[in-house]
Design a protein around this motif. Sequence first.
Motif, PDB file in Angstrom:
ATOM      1  N   LEU A 165       0.817  -1.212   0.000  1.00 24.85           N
ATOM      2  CA  LEU A 165       0.000   0.000   0.000  1.00 24.85           C
ATOM      3  C   LEU A 165       0.852   1.263   0.000  1.00 24.85           C
ATOM      4  N   HIS A 166       1.998   1.231   0.698  1.00 26.92           N
ATOM      5  CA  HIS A 166       2.828   2.430   0.789  1.00 26.92           C
ATOM      6  C   HIS A 166       3.480   2.790  -0.540  1.00 26.92           C
ATOM      7  N   GLU A 167       3.473   1.849  -1.512  1.00 30.00           N
ATOM      8  CA  GLU A 167       4.080   2.122  -2.808  1.00 30.00           C
ATOM      9  C   GLU A 167       3.123   2.818  -3.766  1.00 30.00           C
ATOM     10  N   LEU A 168       1.840   2.854  -3.418  1.00 27.19           N
ATOM     11  CA  LEU A 168       0.848   3.474  -4.300  1.00 27.19           C
ATOM     12  C   LEU A 168       0.944   4.988  -4.240  1.00 27.19           C
ATOM     13  N   LYS A 169       0.684   5.623  -5.359  1.00 25.43           N
ATOM     14  CA  LYS A 169       0.735   7.079  -5.401  1.00 25.43           C
ATOM     15  C   LYS A 169      -0.033   7.582  -6.618  1.00 25.43           C
ATOM     16  N   LEU A 170      -0.414   8.840  -6.575  1.00 24.01           N
ATOM     17  CA  LEU A 170      -1.034   9.485  -7.722  1.00 24.01           C
ATOM     18  C   LEU A 170       0.057   9.943  -8.679  1.00 24.01           C
ATOM     19  N   GLY A 171      -0.343  10.223  -9.905  1.00 24.77           N
ATOM     20  CA  GLY A 171       0.613  10.771 -10.858  1.00 24.77           C
ATOM     21  C   GLY A 171       0.919   9.831 -12.000  1.00 24.77           C
ATOM     22  N   LYS A 172       2.083   9.997 -12.588  1.00 23.08           N
ATOM     23  CA  LYS A 172       2.433   9.328 -13.824  1.00 23.08           C
ATOM     24  C   LYS A 172       2.655   7.823 -13.653  1.00 23.08           C
ATOM     25  N   VAL A 173       2.189   7.096 -14.646  1.00 21.49           N
ATOM     26  CA  VAL A 173       2.419   5.654 -14.717  1.00 21.49           C
ATOM     27  C   VAL A 173       2.787   5.295 -16.153  1.00 21.49           C
ATOM     28  N   GLU A 174       3.509   4.206 -16.276  1.00 24.14           N
ATOM     29  CA  GLU A 174       3.794   3.654 -17.594  1.00 24.14           C
ATOM     30  C   GLU A 174       2.693   2.657 -17.929  1.00 24.14           C
ATOM     31  N   VAL A 175       2.079   2.815 -19.077  1.00 22.14           N
ATOM     32  CA  VAL A 175       0.947   1.981 -19.479  1.00 22.14           C
ATOM     33  C   VAL A 175       1.317   1.147 -20.698  1.00 22.14           C
ATOM     34  N   LEU A 176       1.004  -0.125 -20.645  1.00 21.58           N
ATOM     35  CA  LEU A 176       1.079  -0.993 -21.812  1.00 21.58           C
ATOM     36  C   LEU A 176      -0.333  -1.475 -22.086  1.00 21.58           C
ATOM     37  N   TYR A 177      -0.882  -1.114 -23.245  1.00 21.70           N
ATOM     38  CA  TYR A 177      -2.272  -1.457 -23.539  1.00 21.70           C
ATOM     39  C   TYR A 177      -2.376  -2.055 -24.927  1.00 21.70           C
ATOM     40  N   LEU A 178      -3.489  -2.726 -25.177  1.00 21.87           N
ATOM     41  CA  LEU A 178      -3.746  -3.362 -26.456  1.00 21.87           C
ATOM     42  C   LEU A 178      -4.675  -2.464 -27.267  1.00 21.87           C
ATOM     43  N   PRO A 179      -4.228  -1.955 -28.418  1.00 19.32           N
ATOM     44  CA  PRO A 179      -5.067  -1.034 -29.201  1.00 19.32           C
ATOM     45  C   PRO A 179      -6.429  -1.588 -29.588  1.00 19.32           C
ATOM     46  N   ARG A 180      -6.533  -2.906 -29.820  1.00 21.88           N
ATOM     47  CA  ARG A 180      -7.836  -3.468 -30.236  1.00 21.88           C
ATOM     48  C   ARG A 180      -8.832  -3.517 -29.091  1.00 21.88           C
ATOM     49  N   ASN A 181      -8.321  -3.480 -27.858  1.00 20.76           N
ATOM     50  CA  ASN A 181      -9.189  -3.534 -26.680  1.00 20.76           C
ATOM     51  C   ASN A 181      -8.458  -2.866 -25.524  1.00 20.76           C
TER      52      ASN A 181
END
Length: 314
Positions: free
Chosen positions: A288-304
Amino acid sequence: MIWRLILFFMYVFPIPFIGIPTIRTTPIFATVLLVVGIVLWSIQSYLISQFITNPKKMAKKHQRVRDTGKITQAEILDSQNIGSEDGYPLKNLLIRFKNLAGNPVKAIIQLIDSKEHEKRFEPGKTIDLKLNQRGSDPAFTFGEGEFITESRPWAWAWLIFNIVYMIVFFLVTYYFKNEGYGWRFLNPFTSWLWAPIAGISILKYLLKSGIEQDIISQYHEISSSNSKKDIGELLLYGRSTEGEIVSYGQTGLYVNEQPQLRFNMKFIDDIGNTVNKSFKKVIPLTKLHELKLGKVEVLYLPRNTDIFMISFVD
């Protein structure tokens, strides 16, 4: 400890229920239940056998990708020793490579370093990968070396024990409960019937969990519920982008005493649209202490875009 609990609930816990009062059924219904029970125990035995066959199947899949895959180079971003295998260091390599869609992605691959003195797997160096062009299981494989499989004598012993236990458990139950009526003691509440149902559920969970993990694992800390089964496609055709955690908070639900959180995030997709996502995830209390607001790196699938993984940016 976990294995003791598993074996306890599969084989010890059902035994005391032999002593509950008998509910007699008709001969035809009892025979149907007898067949159903044999089928359920056979399914449980089959699932146990997968602990024997899965490594060999996995090795064949990796060999097929090595023979037919598209070669590419991956940069080693980090290298960690996580143990040893046959006297050689076992390493987790964080790698970055361009996938089949031409997008840079990150993943973790596990391998045995049989030539540690050559320092082949230091950060900054590159390794050859073969990308799967005929499916996504696995997404890629290491371009050289050998995929080693275990003989797993414990799995053979477990399979034999399960078959013997099935027969003995039925005979013991029959001895104490038949009272001259044959197997008419069989009813939907008989432990000989519901024991394999519980065992099947446990085994399916084990086979889907990290116990049968491939040499490939995800780099991103958090993933959507859909991404687990589509991780191969995500690595092969996903797109990396920057996103933002807008808010998060507990839902009030706990799973195994770990809190479930709802995350609200957004990112820009490949055609410039802002994608807003809300998803729930069980997070260990220790994380829980590692969670934070702000920037994240996202890997997503364009088809979904419901298929994605994220990691926090330092």
